[in-house]
Design a protein around this motif. Structure first.
Motif, PDB file in Angstrom:
ATOM      1  N   LYS A   5      41.353 145.045 -23.460  1.00 36.05           N
ATOM      2  CA  LYS A   5      40.696 143.486 -24.738  1.00 36.05           C
ATOM      3  C   LYS A   5      39.345 144.195 -24.998  1.00 36.05           C
ATOM      4  O   LYS A   5      38.657 144.656 -24.747  1.00 36.05           O
ATOM      5  N   GLY A   6      39.190 143.006 -25.967  1.00 34.50           N
ATOM      6  CA  GLY A   6      38.184 143.312 -27.288  1.00 34.50           C
ATOM      7  C   GLY A   6      37.559 142.365 -27.359  1.00 34.50           C
ATOM      8  O   GLY A   6      38.315 140.700 -27.245  1.00 34.50           O
ATOM      9  N   ALA A   7      36.099 142.072 -27.892  1.00 32.07           N
ATOM     10  CA  ALA A   7      36.101 141.077 -28.588  1.00 32.07           C
ATOM     11  C   ALA A   7      34.272 141.091 -29.402  1.00 32.07           C
ATOM     12  O   ALA A   7      34.238 142.446 -29.207  1.00 32.07           O
ATOM     13  N   GLY A  54      39.034 145.885 -29.647  1.00 30.50           N
ATOM     14  CA  GLY A  54      37.082 146.094 -29.550  1.00 30.50           C
ATOM     15  C   GLY A  54      37.713 147.690 -30.267  1.00 30.50           C
ATOM     16  O   GLY A  54      36.842 148.025 -29.825  1.00 30.50           O
TER      17      GLY A  54
ATOM     18  N   ASN B   3      33.561 133.844 -22.861  1.00 23.80           N
ATOM     19  CA  ASN B   3      34.248 135.014 -23.294  1.00 23.80           C
ATOM     20  C   ASN B   3      34.073 135.835 -21.836  1.00 23.80           C
ATOM     21  O   ASN B   3      32.543 136.805 -21.974  1.00 23.80           O
ATOM     22  N   ILE B   5      35.143 139.214 -21.520  1.00 24.56           N
ATOM     23  CA  ILE B   5      34.994 140.205 -22.420  1.00 24.56           C
ATOM     24  C   ILE B   5      33.477 140.563 -22.593  1.00 24.56           C
ATOM     25  O   ILE B   5      32.823 141.985 -22.773  1.00 24.56           O
ATOM     26  N   ILE B   6      32.779 139.824 -23.319  1.00 25.24           N
ATOM     27  CA  ILE B   6      31.081 139.884 -23.691  1.00 25.24           C
ATOM     28  C   ILE B   6      30.083 140.037 -22.910  1.00 25.24           C
ATOM     29  O   ILE B   6      29.602 139.098 -22.199  1.00 25.24           O
ATOM     30  N   VAL B  12      30.842 148.385 -26.981  1.00 26.55           N
ATOM     31  CA  VAL B  12      31.060 150.005 -27.723  1.00 26.55           C
ATOM     32  C   VAL B  12      30.132 150.168 -28.905  1.00 26.55           C
ATOM     33  O   VAL B  12      30.319 151.014 -29.570  1.00 26.55           O
TER      34      VAL B  12
END
Ligand SMILES: Cc1ncc(C[n+]2csc(CCOP(=O)(O)OP(=O)(O)O)c2C)c(N)n1
Ligand code: SF4
Ligand code: SF4
Ligand code: SF4
Lengths: 74, 252
Positions: A5-7, A54, B3, B5-6, B12
């Motif tokens: 999963k990315g953001a 991502g 969120n 993921i943040i 990255v």
């Protein structure tokens, strides 16, 4: 199977609304805002955040270094 | 932030700390910004922020020193390779590079460029070829394509009147002093990665004293070309790349 999963986070004050990240995203995540920032530019945001992997394509092409990319294996 | 993921541990990609927080004055979508960003990334990855001296051009990139946080000298128009020659000879251990547009490098600075390359000065030259004089209002440059419109050839460049576009990078590859000459672009994620590797190699060559390296980046000036940034990238692929093909011209 592990899923990735990315953001992303866009520095909306720095963004100039050039649209290059939007057209470079392979997963149709990004769109341009309707609102403008202090300088009068539209800015990029995640319309479809669930699609983001991502992959950092958007960050790589951004001429203004506005994009932070996050990635997590879930 | 909602969120999950943040989180810092999931980061990255971010701009290099060597690129300052100053908002660059370039038009939206200008290739100069992308190249500045990756030059900063390469310098950070090499750990050479305190060991690098850049030479700024005259042209839109005249304020590059406000954006890439290393030592810089500002040169007169086209003279960056001559200034870089002196800087590198006096500081042989430093990474020394010039950053120049096509008007700067291929018009007013032709002599300085060719002779620095022919002498094999141990510098890296980053050459932004957008086919036009961006800063001064989109006039024809030596690199302007045949048929390409500019403010001084509004109906398109004509060879009888305006001469032919100059592939100066091909000429520089012919000089004995160049060790690495390449032509790249920054309009897609993969092209950005390739240009980054090319700049890294050019910087390594400067430090190793192998001779002059030239990295041409075929670029857009969307304001001068009177297109949106995305249209300008497409126009570049269709019109610039056939005449300025990407790839290495020399590597030794
Ligand atoms: C000696 C001198 N002659 C002319 C100029 C005017 N001038 C400023 S920038 C420029 C051309 C810049 O074009 P280029 O090098 O292609 O850079 P870009 O702006 O496209 O990045 C010219 C002719 C000047 N500043 N100094
Ligand atoms: S990280 Fe990849 S998938 Fe996510 S928004 Fe950027 S380009 Fe699209
Ligand atoms: S590429 Fe960068 S400057 Fe352009 S719209 Fe996207 S975030 Fe904004
Ligand atoms: S005029 Fe052209 S080269 Fe100069 S900042 Fe604008 S787009 Fe970039």
């Amino acid at each position: 199977m592990a899923k990735i999963k990315g953001a992303i986070v866009v520095d909306t004050a720095r963004c100039k609304g050039c649209d290059i990240c939007v057209t470079s995203c392979p997963f149709d995540v990004l769109r341009m805002s309707r609102e403008v920032n202090e300088k009068g530019y539209t800015y990029s945001y995640m319309l479809n955040p669930d699609n983001c992997t991502g992959c950092a394509s958007c960050g790589l092409v951004c001429p203004d270094g506005c994009i932070k990319v996050y990635k997590l294996k879930v | 932030m909602s969120n999950p993921i943040i989180q810092p541990e999931n980061l990255v990609y971010d701009k290099s700390a060597v690129l300052t927080d100053n908002v660059m004055h370039y038009c939206p979508g200008c290739s100069h910004g992308t190249v500045h960003r990756i030059v900063a990334e390469v310098i950070e990855e090499m750990g050479l922020q305190d060991q690098t001296i850049g030479v700024a051009p005259v042209g839109c990139a005249v304020f590059i020193y406000n954006y890439i946080n290393v030592d810089f000298a500002e040169s007169a128009h086209g003279r960056a390779p001559a200034i870089a020659t002196a800087i590198k000879r006096l500081n042989p251990d430093k990474l020394v590079f010039t950053y120049q547009g096509d008007g700067d490098l291929a018009a007013i600075g032709t002599a300085e460029t060719i002779h620095a390359c022919n002498r094999g000065e141990n510098i890296a030259i980053i050459f932004i070829n957008n086919g036009i004089y961006g800063m001064t209002g989109g006039q024809m440059a030596p690199t302007t394509l045949l048929g390409m419109k500019s403010s001084t050839c509004p109906t398109g460049r004509e060879p009888h009147l305006n001469g032919y576009p100059l592939k100066i990078t091909d000429m520089l590859a012919l000089t004995e002093g160049t060790c690495y000459v390449t032509r790249q672009s920054v309009h897609t994620p993969s092209s950005v990665k390739k240009t980054k590797r090319a700049i890294r190699k050019a910087f390594d060559n400067s430090l190793q004293g192998k001779g002059t390296s030239v990295v041409e980046v075929v670029s857009t000036c969307n304001s001068g070309w009177k297109m949106t940034p995305v249209e300008a990238n497409r126009w570049m692929e269709e019109n610039m790349f056939p005449f300025y093909p990407l790839g290495d011209l020399k590597d030794r």
